[in-house]
Design a protein around this motif. Structure first.
Motif, PDB file in Angstrom:
ATOM      1  N   PHE A   1      33.898   7.726  50.936  1.00 46.90           N
ATOM      2  CA  PHE A   1      34.969   6.761  51.220  1.00 46.90           C
ATOM      3  C   PHE A   1      36.218   7.470  51.742  1.00 46.90           C
ATOM      4  O   PHE A   1      37.265   6.846  51.868  1.00 46.90           O
ATOM      5  CB  PHE A   1      35.299   5.946  49.962  1.00 46.90           C
ATOM      6  CG  PHE A   1      34.227   4.939  49.612  1.00 46.90           C
ATOM      7  CD1 PHE A   1      34.143   3.723  50.302  1.00 46.90           C
ATOM      8  CD2 PHE A   1      33.285   5.203  48.631  1.00 46.90           C
ATOM      9  CE1 PHE A   1      33.148   2.802  49.997  1.00 46.90           C
ATOM     10  CE2 PHE A   1      32.294   4.286  48.324  1.00 46.90           C
ATOM     11  CZ  PHE A   1      32.224   3.083  49.005  1.00 46.90           C
ATOM     12  N   ALA A   2      36.123   8.770  52.018  1.00 43.42           N
ATOM     13  CA  ALA A   2      37.288   9.505  52.533  1.00 43.42           C
ATOM     14  C   ALA A   2      37.185   9.588  54.061  1.00 43.42           C
ATOM     15  O   ALA A   2      36.195  10.128  54.581  1.00 43.42           O
ATOM     16  CB  ALA A   2      37.319  10.908  51.940  1.00 43.42           C
ATOM     17  N   PRO A   3      38.193   9.074  54.792  1.00 42.71           N
ATOM     18  CA  PRO A   3      38.081   9.058  56.259  1.00 42.71           C
ATOM     19  C   PRO A   3      37.812  10.438  56.869  1.00 42.71           C
ATOM     20  O   PRO A   3      37.005  10.559  57.787  1.00 42.71           O
ATOM     21  CB  PRO A   3      39.437   8.498  56.709  1.00 42.71           C
ATOM     22  CG  PRO A   3      39.917   7.693  55.541  1.00 42.71           C
ATOM     23  CD  PRO A   3      39.391   8.379  54.315  1.00 42.71           C
ATOM     24  N   HIS A   4      38.461  11.504  56.341  1.00 37.60           N
ATOM     25  CA  HIS A   4      38.236  12.817  56.969  1.00 37.60           C
ATOM     26  C   HIS A   4      36.824  13.340  56.715  1.00 37.60           C
ATOM     27  O   HIS A   4      36.263  14.057  57.545  1.00 37.60           O
ATOM     28  CB  HIS A   4      39.312  13.839  56.550  1.00 37.60           C
ATOM     29  CG  HIS A   4      39.214  14.276  55.119  1.00 37.60           C
ATOM     30  ND1 HIS A   4      39.670  13.522  54.062  1.00 37.60           N
ATOM     31  CD2 HIS A   4      38.709  15.400  54.556  1.00 37.60           C
ATOM     32  CE1 HIS A   4      39.454  14.169  52.919  1.00 37.60           C
ATOM     33  NE2 HIS A   4      38.864  15.311  53.205  1.00 37.60           N
ATOM     34  N   VAL A   5      36.221  12.947  55.574  1.00 40.76           N
ATOM     35  CA  VAL A   5      34.837  13.382  55.297  1.00 40.76           C
ATOM     36  C   VAL A   5      33.868  12.613  56.206  1.00 40.76           C
ATOM     37  O   VAL A   5      32.935  13.185  56.779  1.00 40.76           O
ATOM     38  CB  VAL A   5      34.492  13.195  53.795  1.00 40.76           C
ATOM     39  CG1 VAL A   5      33.044  13.558  53.530  1.00 40.76           C
ATOM     40  CG2 VAL A   5      35.425  14.028  52.924  1.00 40.76           C
ATOM     41  N   LEU A   6      34.131  11.317  56.376  1.00 41.48           N
ATOM     42  CA  LEU A   6      33.281  10.517  57.277  1.00 41.48           C
ATOM     43  C   LEU A   6      33.334  11.103  58.690  1.00 41.48           C
ATOM     44  O   LEU A   6      32.330  11.137  59.406  1.00 41.48           O
ATOM     45  CB  LEU A   6      33.746   9.054  57.301  1.00 41.48           C
ATOM     46  CG  LEU A   6      33.463   8.255  56.024  1.00 41.48           C
ATOM     47  CD1 LEU A   6      34.127   6.887  56.087  1.00 41.48           C
ATOM     48  CD2 LEU A   6      31.954   8.092  55.811  1.00 41.48           C
ATOM     49  N   LYS A   7      34.510  11.589  59.069  1.00 39.56           N
ATOM     50  CA  LYS A   7      34.670  12.180  60.410  1.00 39.56           C
ATOM     51  C   LYS A   7      33.838  13.472  60.523  1.00 39.56           C
ATOM     52  O   LYS A   7      33.098  13.647  61.498  1.00 39.56           O
ATOM     53  CB  LYS A   7      36.161  12.458  60.652  1.00 39.56           C
ATOM     54  CG  LYS A   7      36.463  12.851  62.053  1.00 39.56           C
ATOM     55  CD  LYS A   7      37.939  12.659  62.390  1.00 39.56           C
ATOM     56  CE  LYS A   7      38.179  13.191  63.792  1.00 39.56           C
ATOM     57  NZ  LYS A   7      39.138  14.291  63.808  1.00 39.56           N
ATOM     58  N   THR A   8      33.930  14.335  59.506  1.00 40.40           N
ATOM     59  CA  THR A   8      33.118  15.573  59.519  1.00 40.40           C
ATOM     60  C   THR A   8      31.634  15.219  59.639  1.00 40.40           C
ATOM     61  O   THR A   8      30.876  15.881  60.334  1.00 40.40           O
ATOM     62  CB  THR A   8      33.337  16.380  58.205  1.00 40.40           C
ATOM     63  OG1 THR A   8      34.725  16.591  58.046  1.00 40.40           O
ATOM     64  CG2 THR A   8      32.585  17.692  58.210  1.00 40.40           C
ATOM     65  N   LEU A   9      31.223  14.156  58.940  1.00 43.46           N
ATOM     66  CA  LEU A   9      29.807  13.761  58.942  1.00 43.46           C
ATOM     67  C   LEU A   9      29.413  13.009  60.221  1.00 43.46           C
ATOM     68  O   LEU A   9      28.240  12.663  60.397  1.00 43.46           O
ATOM     69  CB  LEU A   9      29.500  12.884  57.719  1.00 43.46           C
ATOM     70  CG  LEU A   9      29.593  13.573  56.348  1.00 43.46           C
ATOM     71  CD1 LEU A   9      29.385  12.557  55.221  1.00 43.46           C
ATOM     72  CD2 LEU A   9      28.560  14.699  56.225  1.00 43.46           C
ATOM     73  N   GLY A  10      30.387  12.736  61.069  1.00 47.58           N
ATOM     74  CA  GLY A  10      30.085  12.044  62.331  1.00 47.58           C
ATOM     75  C   GLY A  10      29.683  10.598  62.132  1.00 47.58           C
ATOM     76  O   GLY A  10      28.922  10.040  62.932  1.00 47.58           O
TER      77      GLY A  10
ATOM     78  N   ASP B   1      17.302  22.772  62.539  1.00 39.91           N
ATOM     79  CA  ASP B   1      17.331  21.894  63.721  1.00 39.91           C
ATOM     80  C   ASP B   1      18.385  20.798  63.628  1.00 39.91           C
ATOM     81  O   ASP B   1      18.189  19.699  64.151  1.00 39.91           O
ATOM     82  CB  ASP B   1      15.952  21.243  63.983  1.00 39.91           C
ATOM     83  CG  ASP B   1      14.919  22.293  64.334  1.00 39.91           C
ATOM     84  OD1 ASP B   1      15.288  23.283  64.995  1.00 39.91           O
ATOM     85  OD2 ASP B   1      13.760  22.127  63.917  1.00 39.91           O
ATOM     86  N   THR B   2      19.474  21.067  62.911  1.00 40.24           N
ATOM     87  CA  THR B   2      20.601  20.123  62.939  1.00 40.24           C
ATOM     88  C   THR B   2      21.843  20.881  63.417  1.00 40.24           C
ATOM     89  O   THR B   2      21.890  22.124  63.339  1.00 40.24           O
ATOM     90  CB  THR B   2      20.907  19.539  61.530  1.00 40.24           C
ATOM     91  OG1 THR B   2      21.290  20.610  60.657  1.00 40.24           O
ATOM     92  CG2 THR B   2      19.719  18.806  60.934  1.00 40.24           C
ATOM     93  N   ALA B   3      22.847  20.136  63.881  1.00 41.25           N
ATOM     94  CA  ALA B   3      24.089  20.765  64.339  1.00 41.25           C
ATOM     95  C   ALA B   3      24.778  21.496  63.178  1.00 41.25           C
ATOM     96  O   ALA B   3      25.361  22.568  63.375  1.00 41.25           O
ATOM     97  CB  ALA B   3      25.008  19.694  64.922  1.00 41.25           C
ATOM     98  N   PHE B   4      24.684  20.942  61.949  1.00 40.55           N
ATOM     99  CA  PHE B   4      25.303  21.611  60.790  1.00 40.55           C
ATOM    100  C   PHE B   4      24.644  22.978  60.533  1.00 40.55           C
ATOM    101  O   PHE B   4      25.313  23.940  60.201  1.00 40.55           O
ATOM    102  CB  PHE B   4      25.174  20.739  59.520  1.00 40.55           C
ATOM    103  CG  PHE B   4      26.337  19.797  59.318  1.00 40.55           C
ATOM    104  CD1 PHE B   4      27.110  19.346  60.377  1.00 40.55           C
ATOM    105  CD2 PHE B   4      26.654  19.339  58.038  1.00 40.55           C
ATOM    106  CE1 PHE B   4      28.175  18.468  60.176  1.00 40.55           C
ATOM    107  CE2 PHE B   4      27.720  18.471  57.822  1.00 40.55           C
ATOM    108  CZ  PHE B   4      28.481  18.030  58.894  1.00 40.55           C
ATOM    109  N   PHE B   5      23.334  23.027  60.677  1.00 39.29           N
ATOM    110  CA  PHE B   5      22.604  24.285  60.446  1.00 39.29           C
ATOM    111  C   PHE B   5      23.077  25.345  61.432  1.00 39.29           C
ATOM    112  O   PHE B   5      23.318  26.496  61.082  1.00 39.29           O
ATOM    113  CB  PHE B   5      21.098  24.023  60.602  1.00 39.29           C
ATOM    114  CG  PHE B   5      20.234  25.202  60.248  1.00 39.29           C
ATOM    115  CD1 PHE B   5      19.930  25.483  58.924  1.00 39.29           C
ATOM    116  CD2 PHE B   5      19.723  26.032  61.237  1.00 39.29           C
ATOM    117  CE1 PHE B   5      19.127  26.566  58.586  1.00 39.29           C
ATOM    118  CE2 PHE B   5      18.930  27.125  60.912  1.00 39.29           C
ATOM    119  CZ  PHE B   5      18.628  27.379  59.587  1.00 39.29           C
TER     120      PHE B   5
END
Ligand SMILES: C[S@@+](CC[C@H](N)C(=O)[O-])C[C@H]1O[C@@H](n2cnc3c(N)ncnc32)[C@H](O)[C@@H]1O
Ligand SMILES: C[S@@+](CC[C@H](N)C(=O)[O-])C[C@H]1O[C@@H](n2cnc3c(N)ncnc32)[C@H](O)[C@@H]1O
Ligand code: SF4
Length: 363
Positions: free
Chosen positions: A119-128, A192-196
């Protein structure tokens, strides 16, 4: 148990390794016909009478009302919905309105699993993520108003930039929405993810202390709010445990249909082709889309039962352990990480955050 994979997403999240893609040129009508054809054929050939259905993905809730209706009408030709204990559908906030939410219940969905994550806007942004915290809360309210029997909220923790305070507020907001179930997943950096890739380049880093602190905070806060911590990542209000997921953890047979889906029936594991276009053309031409098959030997089965069972609050039967495993189990009990009863090994609170390394040690 029947799992159906709907591989479509509006946008691809940078941490997600499940098989999914934007719809592009896919004919969704043809895809649904293929899924219905495959369901009828595989139910008949396996002799499996499903007690639960789980529609996962991807994002099943982004199917249009017409496509959802077509899918459920098709499934009802080979499945008696009155005999089902539970029909779960995964949904993303902001992919449905009140009318579509009402349709979910009308079609027979009894449980919705909402991917809210934070529910945190900046975390949602990091998660795309595409949705706002307000849209997420509105989605929960909408489902409740339309009579959904059980609502799950998926959350993620130990995300770069997410403080313990952010996580606490997310958990508190989730509890205030009164869902019947909460899943709290420790972020994993999947290949095979962008985070990895960011982890590999040193742009992101993992922090095991954060993992443990976030895990314990969820355990404390959700248990206090009346949730039963029944699996490492899962918390339920009484009578709202996920029967479908409990089936996976306890080693029941299941059919998994649609692209990339996995089935296990009688110690044989099949995996469907992870490619929607090929999946549809194979179902249309030869009637199945099985891409890999393996017989699970007893040792592999034992290791799987230990890894999944230790995550549950029932633990594992001691009969799954060899003599070396039993010796290690005693040490875990002495170290205050587990409890040993006459028949089972059960992780206690301190051990539950360390479930994966402990399972590796026991095998
Ligand atoms: C396959 S997703 C489908 C749900 C839905 N499309 C969504 O994104 O909300 C199911 C859940 O897995 C979890 N998940 C996905 N990737 C993850 C990762 N790398 N680490 C931890 N949890 C993850 C998320 O909580 C997500 O809601
Ligand atoms: C990560 S779990 C989320 C469960 C959710 N927290 C709940 O309580 O219902 C669900 C995801 O696992 C994957 N999944 C589950 N069963 C599967 C199967 N038989 N074959 C392939 N993928 C499966 C799908 O990607 C699905 O979206
Ligand atoms: S997390 Fe959900 S919405 Fe995001 S890419 Fe994966 S399946 Fe799609």
């Amino acid at each position: 148990m029947l799992y159906l994979h709907i591989p479509f997403c509006h946008r691809i999240c940078p941490y997600c390794s499940f098989y999914k893609h934007t719809p592009g040129q896919t004919s969704i009508g043809r895809f649904i016909d293929a899924l219905v054809t495959e369901s009828a054929a595989r139910i008949a050939s396996s002799g499996q009478v499903p007690r639960t259905i789980y529609l996962g993905g991807g994002t099943p809730s982004m199917l249009s009302p017409a496509h959802l209706t077509k899918l459920f009408q098709g499934l009802k030709e080979s499945i008696d919905f009155t005999q089902l204990d539970d029909v779960t559908m995964e949904a993303n906030p902001a992919t449905f309105d009140e009318k579509k939410a009402a349709l979910f219940t009308e079609l027979g969905v009894t449980r919705t699993s909402l991917g809210i994550q934070s529910f945190a806007p900046h975390v949602l942004k990091t998660l795309g993520r595409e949705h706002t915290p307000e849209e997420a809360s509105a989605s929960v309210d909408m489902l409740r108003r339309t009579g959904m029997r059980s609502i799950n909220i998926d959350l993620m923790f130990s995300i770069p930039g997410q403080s313990l305070e952010d996580w606490k507020q997310t958990l508190q907001t989730a509890v205030s929405l009164e869902p019947q179930h909460i899943s709290a997943y420790n972020l994993t950096y999947e290949e095979d993810t962008a985070f990895f890739e960011s982890l590999r380049k040193g742009e992101m880093s993992q922090n095991e202390d954060h993992d443990a602190d976030h895990f314990h905070l969820a355990d404390e806060l959700l248990t206090q709010a009346g949730f039963d911590h029944y699996e490492t990542s899962n918390y339920a209000q009484p009578d709202h445990h996920s029967t479908h997921n409990q089936g996976y953890w306890s080693g029941e047979d299941y059919l998994g249909l649609g692209p990339s889906a996995v089935s296990t029936v009688g110690m044989v594991r099949h995996k469907n082709i992870p490619d929607t276009a090929h999946y549809v053309s194979q179902i249309e031409s030869i009637g199945n889309a099985i891409h890999e098959s393996e017989t699970i030997d007893e040792e592999a089965w034992r290791l799987e039962r230990i890894a999944l069972g230790l995550r549950t609050k029932e633990g594992i039967p001691l009969t799954l352990l060899d003599s070396e495993g039993k010796r290690r189990a005693l040490t875990l009990a002495e170290e205050g990480l587990a409890e040993m009863t006459e028949t089972s090994l059960i992780l206690v609170q301190r051990g539950r955050a360390l479930v994966d390394p402990i399972a590796a040690e026991l095998v």
